[in-house]
Structures are given as structure tokens and as C-alpha cells.
Write a protein that holds these residues in place. Sequence first.
Motif, PDB file in Angstrom:
ATOM      1  N   ASN A  17       0.829  -1.211   0.000  1.00 39.28           N
ATOM      2  CA  ASN A  17       0.000   0.000   0.000  1.00 39.28           C
ATOM      3  C   ASN A  17       0.867   1.266   0.000  1.00 39.28           C
ATOM      4  O   ASN A  17       0.528   2.271   0.642  1.00 39.28           O
ATOM      5  CB  ASN A  17      -0.944   0.017   1.213  1.00 39.28           C
ATOM      6  CG  ASN A  17      -2.211   0.799   0.937  1.00 39.28           C
ATOM      7  OD1 ASN A  17      -2.664   0.894  -0.192  1.00 39.28           O
ATOM      8  ND2 ASN A  17      -2.779   1.372   1.978  1.00 39.28           N
ATOM      9  N   ALA A  18       1.976   1.211  -0.728  1.00 39.71           N
ATOM     10  CA  ALA A  18       2.896   2.349  -0.747  1.00 39.71           C
ATOM     11  C   ALA A  18       2.361   3.527  -1.546  1.00 39.71           C
ATOM     12  O   ALA A  18       2.732   4.673  -1.287  1.00 39.71           O
ATOM     13  CB  ALA A  18       4.241   1.910  -1.325  1.00 39.71           C
ATOM     14  N   GLY A  29      13.295   7.360 -18.589  1.00 41.79           N
ATOM     15  CA  GLY A  29      14.052   8.100 -17.593  1.00 41.79           C
ATOM     16  C   GLY A  29      13.913   7.504 -16.213  1.00 41.79           C
ATOM     17  O   GLY A  29      13.310   6.439 -16.020  1.00 41.79           O
ATOM     18  N   GLY A  30      14.492   8.200 -15.235  1.00 46.14           N
ATOM     19  CA  GLY A  30      14.422   7.727 -13.869  1.00 46.14           C
ATOM     20  C   GLY A  30      13.006   7.773 -13.331  1.00 46.14           C
ATOM     21  O   GLY A  30      12.250   8.711 -13.611  1.00 46.14           O
ATOM     22  N   ALA A  31      12.627   6.777 -12.553  1.00 48.57           N
ATOM     23  CA  ALA A  31      11.286   6.690 -11.983  1.00 48.57           C
ATOM     24  C   ALA A  31      11.294   7.275 -10.580  1.00 48.57           C
ATOM     25  O   ALA A  31      11.992   6.776  -9.698  1.00 48.57           O
ATOM     26  CB  ALA A  31      10.820   5.241 -11.957  1.00 48.57           C
ATOM     27  N   VAL A  32      10.519   8.324 -10.381  1.00 56.17           N
ATOM     28  CA  VAL A  32      10.488   9.032  -9.098  1.00 56.17           C
ATOM     29  C   VAL A  32       9.076   8.966  -8.526  1.00 56.17           C
ATOM     30  O   VAL A  32       8.098   9.239  -9.224  1.00 56.17           O
ATOM     31  CB  VAL A  32      10.923  10.502  -9.260  1.00 56.17           C
ATOM     32  CG1 VAL A  32      10.871  11.227  -7.928  1.00 56.17           C
ATOM     33  CG2 VAL A  32      12.329  10.566  -9.861  1.00 56.17           C
ATOM     34  N   ALA A  33       8.974   8.618  -7.258  1.00 57.05           N
ATOM     35  CA  ALA A  33       7.700   8.620  -6.545  1.00 57.05           C
ATOM     36  C   ALA A  33       7.618   9.885  -5.704  1.00 57.05           C
ATOM     37  O   ALA A  33       8.619  10.324  -5.138  1.00 57.05           O
ATOM     38  CB  ALA A  33       7.583   7.381  -5.664  1.00 57.05           C
ATOM     39  N   VAL A  34       6.433  10.474  -5.621  1.00 53.92           N
ATOM     40  CA  VAL A  34       6.263  11.762  -4.947  1.00 53.92           C
ATOM     41  C   VAL A  34       5.212  11.633  -3.854  1.00 53.92           C
ATOM     42  O   VAL A  34       4.104  11.152  -4.099  1.00 53.92           O
ATOM     43  CB  VAL A  34       5.852  12.862  -5.951  1.00 53.92           C
ATOM     44  CG1 VAL A  34       5.598  14.183  -5.233  1.00 53.92           C
ATOM     45  CG2 VAL A  34       6.921  13.035  -7.023  1.00 53.92           C
ATOM     46  N   LYS A  35       5.548  12.068  -2.665  1.00 57.38           N
ATOM     47  CA  LYS A  35       4.619  12.060  -1.535  1.00 57.38           C
ATOM     48  C   LYS A  35       3.363  12.845  -1.895  1.00 57.38           C
ATOM     49  O   LYS A  35       3.445  13.936  -2.452  1.00 57.38           O
ATOM     50  CB  LYS A  35       5.309  12.675  -0.313  1.00 57.38           C
ATOM     51  CG  LYS A  35       4.521  12.627   0.975  1.00 57.38           C
ATOM     52  CD  LYS A  35       5.370  13.177   2.113  1.00 57.38           C
ATOM     53  CE  LYS A  35       4.692  13.100   3.459  1.00 57.38           C
ATOM     54  NZ  LYS A  35       5.569  13.584   4.552  1.00 57.38           N
ATOM     55  N   SER A 110       5.934  10.657   8.461  1.00 56.13           N
ATOM     56  CA  SER A 110       4.735  10.529   7.654  1.00 56.13           C
ATOM     57  C   SER A 110       5.016  10.109   6.206  1.00 56.13           C
ATOM     58  O   SER A 110       4.097   9.751   5.476  1.00 56.13           O
ATOM     59  CB  SER A 110       3.988  11.865   7.635  1.00 56.13           C
ATOM     60  OG  SER A 110       4.760  12.884   6.998  1.00 56.13           O
ATOM     61  N   SER A 111       6.268  10.124   5.786  1.00 59.88           N
ATOM     62  CA  SER A 111       6.600   9.746   4.393  1.00 59.88           C
ATOM     63  C   SER A 111       6.710   8.235   4.250  1.00 59.88           C
ATOM     64  O   SER A 111       7.671   7.701   3.682  1.00 59.88           O
ATOM     65  CB  SER A 111       7.910  10.417   3.970  1.00 59.88           C
ATOM     66  OG  SER A 111       7.859  11.813   4.115  1.00 59.88           O
ATOM     67  N   SER A 112       5.706   7.536   4.751  1.00 55.78           N
ATOM     68  CA  SER A 112       5.745   6.076   4.804  1.00 55.78           C
ATOM     69  C   SER A 112       5.787   5.440   3.424  1.00 55.78           C
ATOM     70  O   SER A 112       6.594   4.538   3.165  1.00 55.78           O
ATOM     71  CB  SER A 112       4.537   5.555   5.593  1.00 55.78           C
ATOM     72  OG  SER A 112       3.341   6.186   5.157  1.00 55.78           O
ATOM     73  N   GLY A 113       4.919   5.892   2.526  1.00 58.96           N
ATOM     74  CA  GLY A 113       4.870   5.290   1.200  1.00 58.96           C
ATOM     75  C   GLY A 113       6.141   5.511   0.411  1.00 58.96           C
ATOM     76  O   GLY A 113       6.586   4.626  -0.335  1.00 58.96           O
ATOM     77  N   SER A 114       6.756   6.679   0.569  1.00 53.54           N
ATOM     78  CA  SER A 114       7.997   6.964  -0.160  1.00 53.54           C
ATOM     79  C   SER A 114       9.116   6.034   0.282  1.00 53.54           C
ATOM     80  O   SER A 114       9.876   5.501  -0.541  1.00 53.54           O
ATOM     81  CB  SER A 114       8.409   8.420   0.054  1.00 53.54           C
ATOM     82  OG  SER A 114       7.516   9.305  -0.596  1.00 53.54           O
ATOM     83  N   ALA A 115       9.243   5.803   1.597  1.00 52.87           N
ATOM     84  CA  ALA A 115      10.274   4.893   2.096  1.00 52.87           C
ATOM     85  C   ALA A 115      10.002   3.462   1.689  1.00 52.87           C
ATOM     86  O   ALA A 115      10.911   2.732   1.290  1.00 52.87           O
ATOM     87  CB  ALA A 115      10.363   5.004   3.620  1.00 52.87           C
ATOM     88  N   ALA A 126      12.564   8.662  -4.138  1.00 52.42           N
ATOM     89  CA  ALA A 126      11.259   9.217  -3.814  1.00 52.42           C
ATOM     90  C   ALA A 126      11.403  10.532  -3.075  1.00 52.42           C
ATOM     91  O   ALA A 126      12.400  10.779  -2.397  1.00 52.42           O
ATOM     92  CB  ALA A 126      10.449   8.231  -2.970  1.00 52.42           C
ATOM     93  N   VAL A 127      10.370  11.360  -3.209  1.00 54.23           N
ATOM     94  CA  VAL A 127      10.312  12.638  -2.523  1.00 54.23           C
ATOM     95  C   VAL A 127       9.529  12.459  -1.222  1.00 54.23           C
ATOM     96  O   VAL A 127       8.483  11.817  -1.186  1.00 54.23           O
ATOM     97  CB  VAL A 127       9.615  13.705  -3.392  1.00 54.23           C
ATOM     98  CG1 VAL A 127       9.625  15.061  -2.681  1.00 54.23           C
ATOM     99  CG2 VAL A 127      10.281  13.808  -4.754  1.00 54.23           C
ATOM    100  N   GLY A 128      10.060  13.047  -0.146  1.00 53.51           N
ATOM    101  CA  GLY A 128       9.355  13.075   1.122  1.00 53.51           C
ATOM    102  C   GLY A 128       9.402  14.472   1.703  1.00 53.51           C
ATOM    103  O   GLY A 128      10.085  15.355   1.179  1.00 53.51           O
TER     104      GLY A 128
END
Length: 396
Positions: A17-18, A29-35, A110-115, A126-128
Motif C-alpha cells: 500500500n505504498a 528516464g528515472g522513476a520518481v515517486a512523490v509524496k 509521515s513519508s511512509s509510502g515513499s520509504a 522518492a520525494v518526502g
Amino acid sequence: MNGAELLSRIHEHGYLNAFIAVADEPSEGGAVAVKDLIDVKGFATTGGGNVLPKVPATTDAPLVRRIRDAGNWIVGKTSLFEWAYGCASTNPYFGDVGNPRDPTRSAGGSSSGSAAAVGAGLCDWAVGTDTAGSVRIPASLCGVVGYKPTFGMVDTDGVIPLSRSLDTVGALAPTVRVAAAAVAIMSGADLVPEQTAPRPLCVTTPKGWIEGLDAETSRVWQEVSSGLPSIALPDRSAMRDVLAAIQPAESAAFHQEWLRRWPERYSDDLRQKLQVGMGVAAVDYLRAREEQVRMRALVEEALTGWDALILPATAVVAPPVHAPEVRDPLLRFTRPFSLTGHPVIVIPAPTQGLPVGIQVVGHHGRDSELIQVASALEQEWGTTERSATMGATDRG
């Protein structure tokens, strides 16, 4: 791994559930996840809450625009504690985030999904955001690198605030070098140093601060801090109290109108926290802001002659997702450096059990020097390099 394979992997790891939302189509390109506290064009910004309409943003936050301009793509929006006001990985509206090392345990907040996304190999980085430890706590519990740069380095326009005097945008990544490159992209600063520090490091620990560690964290701390000198810093409890007068008041100020109109759209827990913030007297808030400046100067003075300060990120390893009160053990060592705005990088320490993160605290505004120190410790310990290799193998 190409973009389509990565999206498939994200769906395969849905049990963590990230993510609150995932890109419809892969890109290059690079794959980045954002809070999901940050505006990304084409995605709704929820803040992890139940107030905002689920309408896609029409523009990118400036930091997201920098990410795209550097040739990256946004793979999705990551889950977080409701309005980022907590250090757990629970969320009553979008579900709880599991730790990639053990999904029954907390990924932190709170940046649980990013980690969790970085730890499970679901993105390149990922961004937190970090107000009292929200990058560093999840990094520590999930066994990844978390970098909170000097306060103000990354533009917070387009980021839903928790506390404007404390909020810092940072990065979670598999290695220090990747985290540094990520913050360099978001800030426009030149941060990536030489591979290692150019001379023997002068590293110290905080005198009288480290207490109440669980067995595994204590074992690891004794190993990594053995023989290091210690220095006197401001009283940790006093720093906690100053932050506790600033953050709740600023959070309540931001949410006041929404809370008045739609109190039922907040969880009971968060509504109570915001009501506490509304009770902070103006004189106490203003005095706390003055103390914040003074304590920043005291910490900087104490660091004179030292390359960095190290201390545990959390007092405990990842607790069960729904463990009873663990707020203080998770926040105890992170809050002081949110108050002072000093840059901090969390790196995993050597351990055979659940991850234990160590904070490396640098001089205010001298992030490149901090990166050198953290890179040297990372190389010495070999933990993040090993984790990155494991993640690459797992990604197939």
C-alpha cells in the motif's frame, strides 16, 4: 527494468500500500515517486486526508517541474499519515503502509509510502517531507537513506504545509549519492561531492542524549559509536518543548477553516491534535520562534571543529503497524534538528535484524560537506551498497 516492468512490479507489491495513485502509462528516464502532499500535474493531491476534492492538479510544484526537466518521470503519488501529522504508517482513508522488510511492521511516517517504495525497489528514488522526522523515521525503519537538507534549500511552493517554519522537502533513496543527486535536482544546488571525505573524519556524539533504546538499536549504537567523543548540546527536552509550541500552532492555523466547516472529514486523532494547536497562546508561539533561532546558533556553535554529529534516528526498530503509543521513541532524536533546520542524512547501520538508522548531522547550510561524511560512513559500513544490490537482484 523498463517503465512497463516497473509499473507491473508496483502492482505486484500492492500489499504494501505504498502508493495512493500510480501512473497510467510508463515513460522513459528515472522513476520518481512523490509524496501525496505535493502537486503533480495529472494527479489529485489528497494530503492523505479527506477534505480536498479528488481533482487532478493542473500544474506541477516547482520541485516536481525540476524533477521532470532532469529527465525523470513521476511513477506515482505515495501514501502518508493523514495530512503528514504523525510518525506512524497508518491512514484511515487510504489504508496502512507495510514495511518492505516485514509488512506487518510500520514503515514509519509521515513519508511512509515513499520509504516503502524505495525499500521495495518500486522507484529509483522518492520525494518526502520532514517537519519533525518524517523523512528520517521512515528511512530508518525501512533500511533506506533519508536526506533532510538544510531548511529552505528546496522550494516548498505547491507543497501542502504542516508547519511552515519547520517543513523541509527531502529525498529517500537506496544510497547517499542518489539521495544527494535527488536533492540537487529539486533545489538546483551543486551537492554531489567526491566519493569520500578527503581526510580522516572528526565525528562526535551528543552527550547525555542517548537513552531508552531497544535491544537491537542499543547493540548497533554501541558498535558504531564506540570510542567516539561526545559534545554538549542544548537540552533535548527543551528543544522538544519549543518545537511543540511552533508546529501545532502553525498546523492549526492552516487547517482552521477546513476544520470549522468539515470537522467530520478529520479523524478523531488528528482533530484532537489540531484543537491542541488552536490552544497555543500567541505569546508562547512567538517566544518559541525566538528560542528556535537561539537553539540553532547553540547547535552550530557546538559543532565547531567537528565534521558531523551522529546519533540514532529512532530509539526502536520498526514496531508492528498498529502498535500502541510509540510516538516519543520514534521522534525523540529527530525533532531537535527539525527545530534547528540543520541538514541530516540517515543511513542504515550494520545489523542482521530489522533496520537501524543512524542520523549524520552536518553544519547549517553546508550540505556538501555532510554528504561527504555520510558517503564515507556508508562506504565504511557497506550497508546501503548491500541493500541496493539486493534490491537490484530482487527487481530481476
